[in-house]
Design a protein around this motif. Sequence first.
Motif, PDB file in Angstrom:
ATOM      1  N   ASN A 100       1.111  -1.586   0.033  1.00 49.58           N
ATOM      2  CA  ASN A 100      -0.024   0.216   0.019  1.00 49.58           C
ATOM      3  C   ASN A 100       0.757   0.837  -0.196  1.00 49.58           C
ATOM      4  O   ASN A 100       2.261   1.334   0.595  1.00 49.58           O
ATOM      5  CB  ASN A 100      -0.886  -0.019   1.150  1.00 49.58           C
ATOM      6  N   PHE A 101       0.211   2.592  -0.570  1.00 50.55           N
ATOM      7  CA  PHE A 101       1.513   3.723  -0.788  1.00 50.55           C
ATOM      8  C   PHE A 101       1.150   4.543   0.870  1.00 50.55           C
ATOM      9  O   PHE A 101       0.266   3.911   1.345  1.00 50.55           O
ATOM     10  CB  PHE A 101       0.901   4.527  -2.179  1.00 50.55           C
ATOM     11  N   ARG A 102       1.901   5.471   0.833  1.00 48.92           N
ATOM     12  CA  ARG A 102       1.489   6.141   1.635  1.00 48.92           C
ATOM     13  C   ARG A 102       0.876   7.318   1.244  1.00 48.92           C
ATOM     14  O   ARG A 102       1.092   7.862   0.061  1.00 48.92           O
ATOM     15  CB  ARG A 102       3.434   7.061   2.099  1.00 48.92           C
ATOM     16  N   VAL A 103      -0.056   7.392   1.954  1.00 50.70           N
ATOM     17  CA  VAL A 103      -1.015   8.501   1.818  1.00 50.70           C
ATOM     18  C   VAL A 103      -1.286   9.401   2.665  1.00 50.70           C
ATOM     19  O   VAL A 103      -0.933   9.103   3.887  1.00 50.70           O
ATOM     20  CB  VAL A 103      -2.373   7.975   1.828  1.00 50.70           C
ATOM     21  N   ASP A 104      -1.408  10.848   2.706  1.00 51.48           N
ATOM     22  CA  ASP A 104      -1.895  11.627   3.338  1.00 51.48           C
ATOM     23  C   ASP A 104      -2.865  11.451   4.159  1.00 51.48           C
ATOM     24  O   ASP A 104      -3.772  11.660   3.276  1.00 51.48           O
ATOM     25  CB  ASP A 104      -1.405  13.787   2.521  1.00 51.48           C
ATOM     26  N   ILE A 105      -2.769  12.165   4.772  1.00 51.58           N
ATOM     27  CA  ILE A 105      -3.662  11.354   6.211  1.00 51.58           C
ATOM     28  C   ILE A 105      -5.350  12.768   5.409  1.00 51.58           C
ATOM     29  O   ILE A 105      -6.556  12.690   6.059  1.00 51.58           O
ATOM     30  CB  ILE A 105      -4.062  11.324   7.811  1.00 51.58           C
ATOM     31  N   LYS A 106      -5.125  13.567   5.224  1.00 49.61           N
ATOM     32  CA  LYS A 106      -5.663  14.781   5.571  1.00 49.61           C
ATOM     33  C   LYS A 106      -6.421  15.145   4.265  1.00 49.61           C
ATOM     34  O   LYS A 106      -7.152  15.079   3.542  1.00 49.61           O
ATOM     35  CB  LYS A 106      -5.361  16.413   5.264  1.00 49.61           C
ATOM     36  N   THR A 107      -5.576  14.197   2.812  1.00 50.30           N
ATOM     37  CA  THR A 107      -6.115  15.416   1.092  1.00 50.30           C
ATOM     38  C   THR A 107      -6.024  14.123   0.573  1.00 50.30           C
ATOM     39  O   THR A 107      -6.931  13.447   0.108  1.00 50.30           O
ATOM     40  CB  THR A 107      -4.475  15.859   0.674  1.00 50.30           C
ATOM     41  N   GLY A 108      -5.969  12.372   1.116  1.00 48.33           N
ATOM     42  CA  GLY A 108      -6.012  10.930   0.894  1.00 48.33           C
ATOM     43  C   GLY A 108      -4.793  11.036  -0.342  1.00 48.33           C
ATOM     44  O   GLY A 108      -4.944  10.192  -0.922  1.00 48.33           O
ATOM     45  N   GLU A 109      -4.168  12.837  -0.776  1.00 47.37           N
ATOM     46  CA  GLU A 109      -2.904  12.047  -2.146  1.00 47.37           C
ATOM     47  C   GLU A 109      -1.909  11.093  -1.097  1.00 47.37           C
ATOM     48  O   GLU A 109      -1.760  10.989  -0.531  1.00 47.37           O
ATOM     49  CB  GLU A 109      -2.966  13.346  -2.051  1.00 47.37           C
ATOM     50  N   ILE A 114       1.615   9.917  -1.368  1.00 47.97           N
ATOM     51  CA  ILE A 114       2.732  11.069  -1.035  1.00 47.97           C
ATOM     52  C   ILE A 114       3.963  10.125  -1.267  1.00 47.97           C
ATOM     53  O   ILE A 114       5.519  10.406  -0.624  1.00 47.97           O
ATOM     54  CB  ILE A 114       2.614  11.813   0.062  1.00 47.97           C
ATOM     55  N   GLY A 115       4.232   8.747  -1.058  1.00 44.83           N
ATOM     56  CA  GLY A 115       4.688   8.345  -1.043  1.00 44.83           C
ATOM     57  C   GLY A 115       4.105   5.989  -1.073  1.00 44.83           C
ATOM     58  O   GLY A 115       3.825   6.524  -1.346  1.00 44.83           O
ATOM     59  N   TRP A 116       5.969   5.729  -1.141  1.00 45.56           N
ATOM     60  CA  TRP A 116       5.721   4.372  -1.575  1.00 45.56           C
ATOM     61  C   TRP A 116       5.109   3.413  -0.694  1.00 45.56           C
ATOM     62  O   TRP A 116       4.372   2.721  -0.861  1.00 45.56           O
ATOM     63  CB  TRP A 116       6.500   4.102  -2.345  1.00 45.56           C
ATOM     64  N   GLY A 117       5.315   3.558   0.465  1.00 46.46           N
ATOM     65  CA  GLY A 117       4.818   3.294   1.579  1.00 46.46           C
ATOM     66  C   GLY A 117       5.533   1.549   2.033  1.00 46.46           C
ATOM     67  O   GLY A 117       6.213   0.995   1.268  1.00 46.46           O
ATOM     68  N   SER A 118       4.467   0.607   2.313  1.00 44.83           N
ATOM     69  CA  SER A 118       4.875  -0.746   2.115  1.00 44.83           C
ATOM     70  C   SER A 118       4.879  -1.266   0.776  1.00 44.83           C
ATOM     71  O   SER A 118       5.103  -2.657   0.576  1.00 44.83           O
ATOM     72  CB  SER A 118       3.975  -1.636   3.077  1.00 44.83           C
ATOM     73  N   ALA A 119       4.179  -0.317  -0.073  1.00 41.32           N
ATOM     74  CA  ALA A 119       4.742  -0.700  -1.405  1.00 41.32           C
ATOM     75  C   ALA A 119       5.651  -1.089  -2.409  1.00 41.32           C
ATOM     76  O   ALA A 119       6.190  -1.062  -3.376  1.00 41.32           O
ATOM     77  CB  ALA A 119       3.490  -0.317  -2.145  1.00 41.32           C
ATOM     78  N   CYS A 120       7.024  -0.204  -1.490  1.00 42.56           N
ATOM     79  CA  CYS A 120       8.632  -0.968  -1.993  1.00 42.56           C
ATOM     80  C   CYS A 120       9.030  -1.659  -2.157  1.00 42.56           C
ATOM     81  O   CYS A 120       9.512  -1.780  -3.305  1.00 42.56           O
ATOM     82  CB  CYS A 120       9.290   0.268  -1.336  1.00 42.56           C
ATOM     83  N   VAL A 121       8.307  -3.099  -1.797  1.00 45.79           N
ATOM     84  CA  VAL A 121       8.312  -4.107  -2.076  1.00 45.79           C
ATOM     85  C   VAL A 121       8.598  -4.567  -3.922  1.00 45.79           C
ATOM     86  O   VAL A 121       9.436  -4.520  -4.455  1.00 45.79           O
ATOM     87  CB  VAL A 121       8.518  -4.988  -1.442  1.00 45.79           C
ATOM     88  N   VAL A 122       7.292  -3.773  -4.941  1.00 45.40           N
ATOM     89  CA  VAL A 122       6.485  -3.564  -6.004  1.00 45.40           C
ATOM     90  C   VAL A 122       7.607  -2.286  -6.694  1.00 45.40           C
ATOM     91  O   VAL A 122       8.227  -3.104  -7.569  1.00 45.40           O
ATOM     92  CB  VAL A 122       5.200  -3.059  -5.853  1.00 45.40           C
ATOM     93  N   GLN A 123       7.773  -1.436  -6.306  1.00 53.05           N
ATOM     94  CA  GLN A 123       8.915  -0.758  -7.031  1.00 53.05           C
ATOM     95  C   GLN A 123      10.429  -1.589  -6.859  1.00 53.05           C
ATOM     96  O   GLN A 123      10.685  -1.761  -7.997  1.00 53.05           O
ATOM     97  CB  GLN A 123       8.746   0.523  -5.746  1.00 53.05           C
ATOM     98  N   ASP A 124      10.601  -2.224  -5.997  1.00 49.06           N
ATOM     99  CA  ASP A 124      11.715  -2.687  -5.908  1.00 49.06           C
ATOM    100  C   ASP A 124      11.536  -3.774  -7.374  1.00 49.06           C
ATOM    101  O   ASP A 124      12.488  -3.924  -7.627  1.00 49.06           O
ATOM    102  CB  ASP A 124      12.702  -3.235  -4.505  1.00 49.06           C
ATOM    103  N   ALA A 125      10.788  -4.450  -6.637  1.00 48.98           N
ATOM    104  CA  ALA A 125      10.756  -5.446  -7.422  1.00 48.98           C
ATOM    105  C   ALA A 125      10.860  -5.357  -9.290  1.00 48.98           C
ATOM    106  O   ALA A 125      11.233  -5.832 -10.241  1.00 48.98           O
ATOM    107  CB  ALA A 125       9.434  -6.677  -7.774  1.00 48.98           C
ATOM    108  N   LEU A 126       9.725  -3.841  -9.165  1.00 48.22           N
ATOM    109  CA  LEU A 126       9.841  -4.236 -10.872  1.00 48.22           C
ATOM    110  C   LEU A 126      11.511  -3.492 -11.066  1.00 48.22           C
ATOM    111  O   LEU A 126      11.851  -3.672 -12.531  1.00 48.22           O
ATOM    112  CB  LEU A 126       9.154  -2.246 -10.768  1.00 48.22           C
ATOM    113  N   TYR A 127      12.228  -2.483 -10.571  1.00 41.73           N
ATOM    114  CA  TYR A 127      13.548  -1.893 -10.844  1.00 41.73           C
ATOM    115  C   TYR A 127      14.379  -3.191 -11.194  1.00 41.73           C
ATOM    116  O   TYR A 127      15.295  -3.118 -11.968  1.00 41.73           O
ATOM    117  CB  TYR A 127      13.638  -1.485  -9.534  1.00 41.73           C
ATOM    118  N   ARG A 128      14.520  -4.260  -9.607  1.00 43.13           N
ATOM    119  CA  ARG A 128      15.527  -5.493 -10.644  1.00 43.13           C
ATOM    120  C   ARG A 128      14.953  -5.953 -11.908  1.00 43.13           C
ATOM    121  O   ARG A 128      15.931  -7.054 -11.933  1.00 43.13           O
ATOM    122  CB  ARG A 128      15.704  -6.175  -8.830  1.00 43.13           C
ATOM    123  N   LEU A 129      14.012  -6.162 -12.363  1.00 47.89           N
ATOM    124  CA  LEU A 129      13.322  -6.769 -13.456  1.00 47.89           C
ATOM    125  C   LEU A 129      13.773  -5.821 -14.556  1.00 47.89           C
ATOM    126  O   LEU A 129      13.135  -6.237 -15.265  1.00 47.89           O
ATOM    127  CB  LEU A 129      11.480  -7.085 -13.210  1.00 47.89           C
TER     128      LEU A 129
END
Length: 191
Positions: free
Chosen positions: A66-75, A77-92
């Motif tokens: 799951n992404f890191r989300v701004d609590i007030k806006t719902g936007e 703002i970062g990879w959060g626990s989804a960093c494993v997806v970012q890392d996998a895509l990068y390594r692939l």
Amino acid sequence: MTLSCDKPSQLPEMPLGVYVNEATIVKVEDISGTTPVFMSRAVDIGLKLTLEVGREFQPVMLIAGNFRVDIKTGEVIGWGSACVVQDALYRLGYTGPLDPSNRIPPKVLQDLVGRQFWRLSYVSGVKQNGKPRYSDWTTIGAIEDGHDDLIARWKHSRSRGYPRNYRPDVLGAPVVGVVVPSKATADEDPF
């Protein structure tokens, strides 16, 4: 006794119950927005990879978060626990952006089929039949980095206590370097 080559060998530098093998992606599904069986809520982004591992079956591996989300806006703002997806895509081999709705572009998913990577599996419990159960670590290794890089990242992660379901004790060997206080000593106040 006739030996078989149907299982990977346990290398001396490998932690107990940990195996690293080469895997090839044969099918990719985008599981973004779905709720995997073992989770209580939907994931923001995720991959379901069907793998060829040189055995008579093709295991499925989920890499999601799951992404890191701004609590007030719902936007987002970062990879959060989804960093494993970012890392996998990068390594692939993918280093581009997500689409405007923060989903993996369909062309990227198609291009992942046939890609190879290092897959780390670890003992995580006991099946109902009494045999050890193994889980896949959601962090993968790029082939060109070698399996030693993935093992080093596993050891670093373990030094921080992750993954929490690593259970080398079920293999019947003593686990060295892990202190588990007894109930009596845990409740005592040393002061």
